[in-house]
Motif scaffolding. Sequence first.
Motif, mmCIF file in Angstrom:
data_model
loop_
_atom_site.group_PDB
_atom_site.id
_atom_site.type_symbol
_atom_site.label_atom_id
_atom_site.label_comp_id
_atom_site.label_asym_id
_atom_site.label_seq_id
_atom_site.Cartn_x
_atom_site.Cartn_y
_atom_site.Cartn_z
ATOM 1 N N PRO A 28 -4.449 3.204 -1.441
ATOM 2 C CA PRO A 28 -4.046 2.763 -2.776
ATOM 3 C C PRO A 28 -2.927 1.727 -2.719
ATOM 4 C CG PRO A 28 -4.187 5.159 -2.667
ATOM 5 C CD PRO A 28 -4.323 4.664 -1.267
ATOM 6 N N VAL A 29 -2.961 0.815 -3.670
ATOM 7 C CA VAL A 29 -1.978 -0.261 -3.725
ATOM 8 C C VAL A 29 -0.959 0.038 -4.822
ATOM 9 C CG1 VAL A 29 -1.631 -2.715 -4.225
ATOM 10 C CG2 VAL A 29 -3.559 -1.982 -2.816
ATOM 11 N N VAL A 30 0.312 -0.175 -4.493
ATOM 12 C CA VAL A 30 1.408 0.053 -5.431
ATOM 13 C C VAL A 30 1.894 -1.307 -5.920
ATOM 14 C CG1 VAL A 30 3.765 0.922 -5.702
ATOM 15 C CG2 VAL A 30 2.104 2.195 -4.312
ATOM 16 N N THR A 31 1.919 -1.476 -7.243
ATOM 17 C CA THR A 31 2.351 -2.756 -7.809
ATOM 18 C C THR A 31 3.681 -2.669 -8.547
ATOM 19 O OG1 THR A 31 1.039 -2.303 -9.800
ATOM 20 C CG2 THR A 31 -0.011 -3.597 -8.047
ATOM 21 N N GLY A 32 4.117 -1.454 -8.888
ATOM 22 C CA GLY A 32 5.358 -1.314 -9.639
ATOM 23 C C GLY A 32 5.986 0.047 -9.426
ATOM 24 N N PRO A 41 3.084 10.341 5.899
ATOM 25 C CA PRO A 41 2.057 9.479 5.299
ATOM 26 C C PRO A 41 1.142 10.275 4.381
ATOM 27 C CG PRO A 41 1.560 9.923 7.600
ATOM 28 C CD PRO A 41 2.926 10.453 7.362
ATOM 29 N N PRO A 42 0.628 9.620 3.339
ATOM 30 C CA PRO A 42 -0.293 10.309 2.439
ATOM 31 C C PRO A 42 -1.509 10.826 3.206
ATOM 32 C CG PRO A 42 0.325 8.160 1.575
ATOM 33 C CD PRO A 42 0.811 8.219 2.980
ATOM 34 N N PRO A 43 -2.017 11.978 2.849
ATOM 35 C CA PRO A 43 -3.173 12.518 3.561
ATOM 36 C C PRO A 43 -4.397 11.618 3.415
ATOM 37 C CG PRO A 43 -2.726 13.759 1.539
ATOM 38 C CD PRO A 43 -1.564 12.858 1.765
ATOM 39 N N THR A 60 2.725 13.232 -3.335
ATOM 40 C CA THR A 60 4.175 13.098 -3.416
ATOM 41 C C THR A 60 4.754 12.724 -2.062
ATOM 42 O OG1 THR A 60 4.226 14.813 -5.130
ATOM 43 C CG2 THR A 60 6.321 14.208 -4.119
ATOM 44 N N LEU A 61 5.474 11.623 -2.032
ATOM 45 C CA LEU A 61 6.216 11.228 -0.847
ATOM 46 C C LEU A 61 7.582 11.896 -0.932
ATOM 47 C CD1 LEU A 61 5.343 7.406 -0.758
ATOM 48 C CD2 LEU A 61 4.122 9.316 0.305
ATOM 49 N N LEU A 62 7.834 12.835 -0.049
ATOM 50 C CA LEU A 62 9.028 13.665 -0.125
ATOM 51 C C LEU A 62 10.189 13.023 0.630
ATOM 52 C CD1 LEU A 62 7.386 17.176 0.354
ATOM 53 C CD2 LEU A 62 8.341 16.231 -1.757
ATOM 54 N N VAL A 63 11.322 12.900 -0.070
ATOM 55 C CA VAL A 63 12.558 12.399 0.521
ATOM 56 C C VAL A 63 13.687 13.323 0.074
ATOM 57 C CG1 VAL A 63 11.787 9.995 0.632
ATOM 58 C CG2 VAL A 63 12.968 10.825 -1.416
ATOM 59 N N SER A 64 14.775 13.332 0.822
ATOM 60 C CA SER A 64 15.836 14.298 0.530
ATOM 61 C C SER A 64 16.650 13.934 -0.705
ATOM 62 C CB SER A 64 16.770 14.439 1.743
ATOM 63 O OG SER A 64 17.358 13.184 2.057
ATOM 64 N N ASP A 65 16.816 12.652 -0.991
ATOM 65 C CA ASP A 65 17.628 12.219 -2.126
ATOM 66 C C ASP A 65 16.939 11.036 -2.797
ATOM 67 O OD1 ASP A 65 19.545 11.445 -3.962
ATOM 68 O OD2 ASP A 65 21.217 11.449 -2.543
ATOM 69 N N PRO A 66 15.990 11.308 -3.695
ATOM 70 C CA PRO A 66 15.218 10.203 -4.281
ATOM 71 C C PRO A 66 16.066 9.229 -5.085
ATOM 72 C CG PRO A 66 14.759 12.271 -5.413
ATOM 73 C CD PRO A 66 15.542 12.621 -4.185
ATOM 74 N N ARG A 67 17.147 9.701 -5.698
ATOM 75 C CA ARG A 67 17.989 8.791 -6.467
ATOM 76 C C ARG A 67 18.655 7.761 -5.547
ATOM 77 N NH1 ARG A 67 19.799 8.518 -11.456
ATOM 78 N NH2 ARG A 67 18.996 10.563 -12.038
ATOM 79 N N ALA A 68 19.125 8.201 -4.392
ATOM 80 C CA ALA A 68 19.762 7.279 -3.453
ATOM 81 C C ALA A 68 18.755 6.321 -2.830
ATOM 82 C CB ALA A 68 20.483 8.057 -2.361
ATOM 83 N N ARG A 69 17.480 6.713 -2.791
ATOM 84 C CA ARG A 69 16.468 5.842 -2.186
ATOM 85 C C ARG A 69 15.855 4.875 -3.187
ATOM 86 N NH1 ARG A 69 14.745 8.027 2.600
ATOM 87 N NH2 ARG A 69 14.088 5.890 3.015
ATOM 88 N N THR A 112 0.843 -1.190 0.000
ATOM 89 C CA THR A 112 0.000 0.000 0.000
ATOM 90 C C THR A 112 0.882 1.244 0.000
ATOM 91 O OG1 THR A 112 -0.116 0.205 2.409
ATOM 92 C CG2 THR A 112 -1.749 -1.228 1.335
ATOM 93 N N LEU A 113 0.282 2.335 -0.428
ATOM 94 C CA LEU A 113 1.027 3.591 -0.466
ATOM 95 C C LEU A 113 1.475 3.995 0.935
ATOM 96 C CD1 LEU A 113 2.065 5.864 -2.223
ATOM 97 C CD2 LEU A 113 -0.147 7.023 -1.968
ATOM 98 N N ALA A 114 0.649 3.686 1.934
ATOM 99 C CA ALA A 114 1.034 3.997 3.314
ATOM 100 C C ALA A 114 2.251 3.169 3.736
ATOM 101 C CB ALA A 114 -0.136 3.740 4.259
ATOM 102 N N GLU A 115 2.328 1.908 3.282
ATOM 103 C CA GLU A 115 3.507 1.090 3.583
ATOM 104 C C GLU A 115 4.752 1.673 2.919
ATOM 105 O OE1 GLU A 115 2.664 -3.520 4.010
ATOM 106 O OE2 GLU A 115 1.623 -2.712 2.263
ATOM 107 N N VAL A 116 4.590 2.148 1.702
ATOM 108 C CA VAL A 116 5.728 2.758 1.006
ATOM 109 C C VAL A 116 6.218 3.969 1.783
ATOM 110 C CG1 VAL A 116 6.485 3.912 -1.099
ATOM 111 C CG2 VAL A 116 4.972 1.926 -1.251
ATOM 112 N N ALA A 117 5.280 4.812 2.220
ATOM 113 C CA ALA A 117 5.658 5.997 2.988
ATOM 114 C C ALA A 117 6.394 5.606 4.263
ATOM 115 C CB ALA A 117 4.418 6.821 3.315
ATOM 116 N N SER A 118 5.914 4.558 4.921
ATOM 117 C CA SER A 118 6.568 4.108 6.140
ATOM 118 C C SER A 118 7.981 3.600 5.848
ATOM 119 C CB SER A 118 5.735 2.997 6.793
ATOM 120 O OG SER A 118 6.378 2.489 7.935
ATOM 121 N N PHE A 119 8.154 2.845 4.753
ATOM 122 C CA PHE A 119 9.484 2.353 4.390
ATOM 123 C C PHE A 119 10.450 3.509 4.134
ATOM 124 C CE2 PHE A 119 12.592 1.276 1.122
ATOM 125 C CZ PHE A 119 13.218 0.177 1.687
ATOM 126 N N LEU A 120 9.961 4.550 3.478
ATOM 127 C CA LEU A 120 10.811 5.685 3.130
ATOM 128 C C LEU A 120 11.025 6.646 4.295
ATOM 129 C CD1 LEU A 120 9.359 6.538 -0.405
ATOM 130 C CD2 LEU A 120 11.615 5.559 0.090
#
Length: 540
Positions: free
Chosen positions: A37-41, A26-28, A91-100, A14-22
């Motif tokens: 929402p579910v993320v498959t790719g 969390p998405p509003p 948008t899930l905001l991270v400081s360095d998306p390429r490194a993540r 889920t998108l919330a799981e992705v946010a937690s991993f990063l």
Amino acid sequence: MSRPRAPRGHRPKTLAEVASFLGAAPPPGQPGPGDGPVVTGLHHDSRRVGPGDLWLALPGAGRHGAGFAPAALARGAVAAVSDRPCPGLTTLLVSDPRARAGPLADWLYDHPSAELDVIGVTGTNGKTSTTHLLHAGAAAAAAGALGAGGRPAGLLSGVVTRGPGVDRPAVLTTAEAADLQRDLAVFRDAGVATAALEVSSHALALHRVDGTRFRAAVFTNLAADHLDLHRDMDGYFEAKARLFEPGRCALAVVSVDDRWGHRLARRVADDGRVPLVTTSARGQPADWTATRVEATATGTRFRLRGPTADRAVHLRLLGAHQADNALSALAALAATGADLDAAVLGVERLALVPGRMEVVDAGQPFLALVDFAHNAHGVERALAHLRTLTAGRLHVVVGQRGGRDPGKPGPLGAAVGRLADVVVVTDEGAHDQDPALLRALVAAGARSGGRAVVREVPDRADAFAAAVAGARPGDVVVVLGRGAGREMTTGTRTDGFDDRVALRAALVAARGPVLRPASAASATARRRPAAPRPGSGPPP
């Protein structure tokens, strides 16, 4: 643009799981990690996004990926991961998306490299050939051990990505992180046992292989190249050395035939956390060696010696440097438990690495080839071999791609000028540089390098025609620099151009009734090899 094959064997998140991993906000409106929402790719290219995909909006050299948010949204992106808000997309905001990106893709696809034997190959020259030899040996070893129904092997090189259900040209030497992990997941789902992966210094510096677990990592050599990114040779070396760090690599296979390999081997040995296997085809003390190397017009022979082998190897690939590459591949396969006899049969059956000493035969009575050699070290290795096959004159077509380190064209030209009889300097895709200036720098280097006749022919197809027109029986014509590349960029324009196709067209156009059709191999076999010119031996 078509979408690549998607893996199916991972658990959607889920998108919330992705946010937690990063560790992102969390998405509003999301009630919890298991909902929403579910993320498959995962994709970084907005043109390949589809419903259910997460989109990576990465900063680029010219513009930021966030500017393509409308395209990703229109194609069904669930959300974006970026360092800045993407209009219209959560948008899930991270400081360095390429490194993540690598760790995220690895996690999203349920850690595919943990279930594969990924063998990475890095170095300046020989990466692609070694990767293809690894793939050929691994496939044969699997078939030899398990029969025709054995687990297949995967190939991710700078030329092609190939495996069960996957066969497409490569875009980058090493794919972006999201693409790489998706391909590894597709391989895992298809039952692949071993994947051979070409790893560039750009991939290491730009985090493309982060998240990948390497069963083994291979180092070929290091020579001046890519110093536009790495600034100096020490920086270039440090980028390569990242592949051999504990936690990323479980086994190091290092050629000690240059000082950089010695330096890397000492570092790995002194650290002690990664087992080390050393190789040498140049007479250095090592665990695995290639001796009695003999390169002819039809292939390369050598004696393979190691802890579990003492046997002859007969390659179909041209050039003494292919003994170095095969040695590295076989040592890595043996050290990771492959059946060595079967692996040797596999590398012996490999007839071609695209764009690497690739013969182009249109019935002409002289040898014509295309090779990827694009720096002074690679040129010296390639032309030293071709001199031994040249009874007449050696004609070399060479150029310099734009956007590279500024100190490269002169030494490149000088290496060609030392070893060639005729040098045709042409355009190779100037990108945002002045093509006339690039040609002038290469030509000046070529004129300083020896007594070769040097001329400039800007149009690449015309340059091929000029080289072919001057060739006679007993000569050799070689086009250097682009190998199997299929596109050439100048300014903002990118055109399709395949050196192999264009060289064949030049040969056909030049062929007349006086030319007796003959295969390139038979034409060279009839010649008495000329003695190499001074300075044309293998590099020190």
